[in-house]
Design a protein around this motif. Structure first.
Motif, PDB file in Angstrom:
ATOM      1  N   THR A  23      49.879  49.434  32.524  1.00 12.32           N
ATOM      2  CA  THR A  23      49.047  49.465  31.320  1.00 12.32           C
ATOM      3  C   THR A  23      49.331  50.765  30.581  1.00 12.32           C
ATOM      4  OG1 THR A  23      47.298  48.196  32.402  1.00 12.32           O
ATOM      5  CG2 THR A  23      46.700  49.396  30.407  1.00 12.32           C
ATOM      6  N   TYR A  24      49.663  50.640  29.302  1.00  8.45           N
ATOM      7  CA  TYR A  24      50.025  51.801  28.497  1.00  8.45           C
ATOM      8  C   TYR A  24      49.100  51.944  27.288  1.00  8.45           C
ATOM      9  CZ  TYR A  24      54.452  50.966  30.984  1.00  8.45           C
ATOM     10  OH  TYR A  24      55.406  50.742  31.942  1.00  8.45           O
ATOM     11  N   ILE A  25      49.046  53.179  26.781  1.00  7.61           N
ATOM     12  CA  ILE A  25      48.410  53.435  25.489  1.00  7.61           C
ATOM     13  C   ILE A  25      49.508  53.987  24.584  1.00  7.61           C
ATOM     14  CG2 ILE A  25      46.561  54.607  24.235  1.00  7.61           C
ATOM     15  CD1 ILE A  25      45.123  55.014  26.890  1.00  7.61           C
ATOM     16  N   PRO A  26      50.227  53.125  23.874  1.00  8.70           N
ATOM     17  CA  PRO A  26      51.315  53.615  23.016  1.00  8.70           C
ATOM     18  C   PRO A  26      50.790  54.554  21.937  1.00  8.70           C
ATOM     19  CG  PRO A  26      51.446  51.228  23.316  1.00  8.70           C
ATOM     20  CD  PRO A  26      50.107  51.664  23.833  1.00  8.70           C
ATOM     21  N   ASP A  27      51.641  55.472  21.509  1.00 14.56           N
ATOM     22  CA  ASP A  27      51.246  56.354  20.409  1.00 14.56           C
ATOM     23  C   ASP A  27      50.943  55.528  19.164  1.00 14.56           C
ATOM     24  OD1 ASP A  27      51.430  58.789  21.787  1.00 14.56           O
ATOM     25  OD2 ASP A  27      53.602  58.820  21.542  1.00 14.56           O
ATOM     26  N   ILE A  28      51.787  54.546  18.898  1.00 15.05           N
ATOM     27  CA  ILE A  28      51.562  53.613  17.791  1.00 15.05           C
ATOM     28  C   ILE A  28      52.064  52.242  18.232  1.00 15.05           C
ATOM     29  CG2 ILE A  28      52.141  53.017  15.390  1.00 15.05           C
ATOM     30  CD1 ILE A  28      52.668  55.984  14.872  1.00 15.05           C
ATOM     31  N   CYS A  29      51.319  51.193  17.902  1.00 16.27           N
ATOM     32  CA  CYS A  29      51.822  49.850  18.166  1.00 16.27           C
ATOM     33  C   CYS A  29      51.338  48.887  17.088  1.00 16.27           C
ATOM     34  CB  CYS A  29      51.447  49.356  19.562  1.00 16.27           C
ATOM     35  SG  CYS A  29      49.686  49.237  19.908  1.00 16.27           S
ATOM     36  N   PHE A  30      52.137  47.862  16.872  1.00 18.48           N
ATOM     37  CA  PHE A  30      51.874  46.881  15.815  1.00 18.48           C
ATOM     38  C   PHE A  30      51.895  45.478  16.400  1.00 18.48           C
ATOM     39  CE2 PHE A  30      53.935  43.724  13.074  1.00 18.48           C
ATOM     40  CZ  PHE A  30      53.032  43.652  12.022  1.00 18.48           C
TER      41      PHE A  30
END
Length: 216
Positions: free
Chosen positions: A100-107
């Protein structure tokens, strides 16, 4: 390494059943760690779960934060005028099959985002992920996350180097990521966000960032 290649290597092991037993034991212990991760997540802690370990993403410099903010503004400015999907900046828990990740930015495309709820906390694989390198995250972003995003066929992945002013852009083609560019100048055109393009320098230069926002 591709999944089929790895599977072939495992199937050639004469001690495959012993290997599988040890693997099952390790994965069982990992589930205990994941249960603790869920507790921290429920407490609104900003944590990731990577290969069986609970980790905290680091923002180790003002420049790192600034680049995330400036790139986020450029993307959101485009999406405000062309609502083709939903953007998250450092606040989406992306659940893949193991990590499980928390990307810096995702779309997420509009097709995916239409199923989201206002209080949703767990999100599927995005269409575009952007990670801004830090001293602590470079190995994870370039190796572990790269392999995981590729394995889950996330359409597009950008690795942004805030210190050097470089962007690496990858696009998923057939079975793997193809590098589209690695540069500090020119136009960056997205595959996942149709029509979005931006001067790479505008990601890093605050004045050019403002001018680009005003122009667009």
């Amino acid at each position: 390494m591709h999944t089929q290649t790895l599977l072939h290597q495992v199937l050639q092991m004469p001690h495959i059943y012993l290997f599988m037993r040890e693997l099952e034991e390790s994965l069982a212990k990992e589930q205990e760690a994941r249960a603790k991760y869920y507790e921290l997540m429920d407490a609104h802690k900003r944590v990731e779960f990577i290969n069986g370990e609970i980790t905290t993403p680091f923002f180790d410099s003002e420049k790192h934060n600034l680049v995330i903010q400036q790139l986020g503004k450029l993307l959101q400015n485009f999406l405000d005028k062309h609502p083709v999907g939903t953007l998250f900046v450092s606040n989406a828990h992306v659940f893949l099959t193991r990590n499980t990740y928390i990307p810096d930015i995702c779309f997420f495309s509009a097709e995916k985002a239409k199923h989201f709820t206002p209080k949703q906390e767990k999100f599927p694989a995005p269409d575009l992920v952007i990670e801004v390198l830090s001293r602590f995250s470079e190995r994870i972003d370039k190796m572990i996350k790269f392999a995981d995003y590729e394995a889950h066929r996330i359409s597009e992945y950008w690795i942004v180097d805030a210190d050097r002013g470089f962007v690496e852009q990858y696009h998923f083609e057939k079975y793997e990521y193809e590098m589209i560019l690695k540069t500090n100048h020119g136009l960056l055109k997205s595959f996942a966000i149709n029509g979005f393009e931006v001067p790479i320098e505008a990601i890093f230069d605050s004045e050019l960032n403002k001018k680009t926002l005003e122009k667009n």
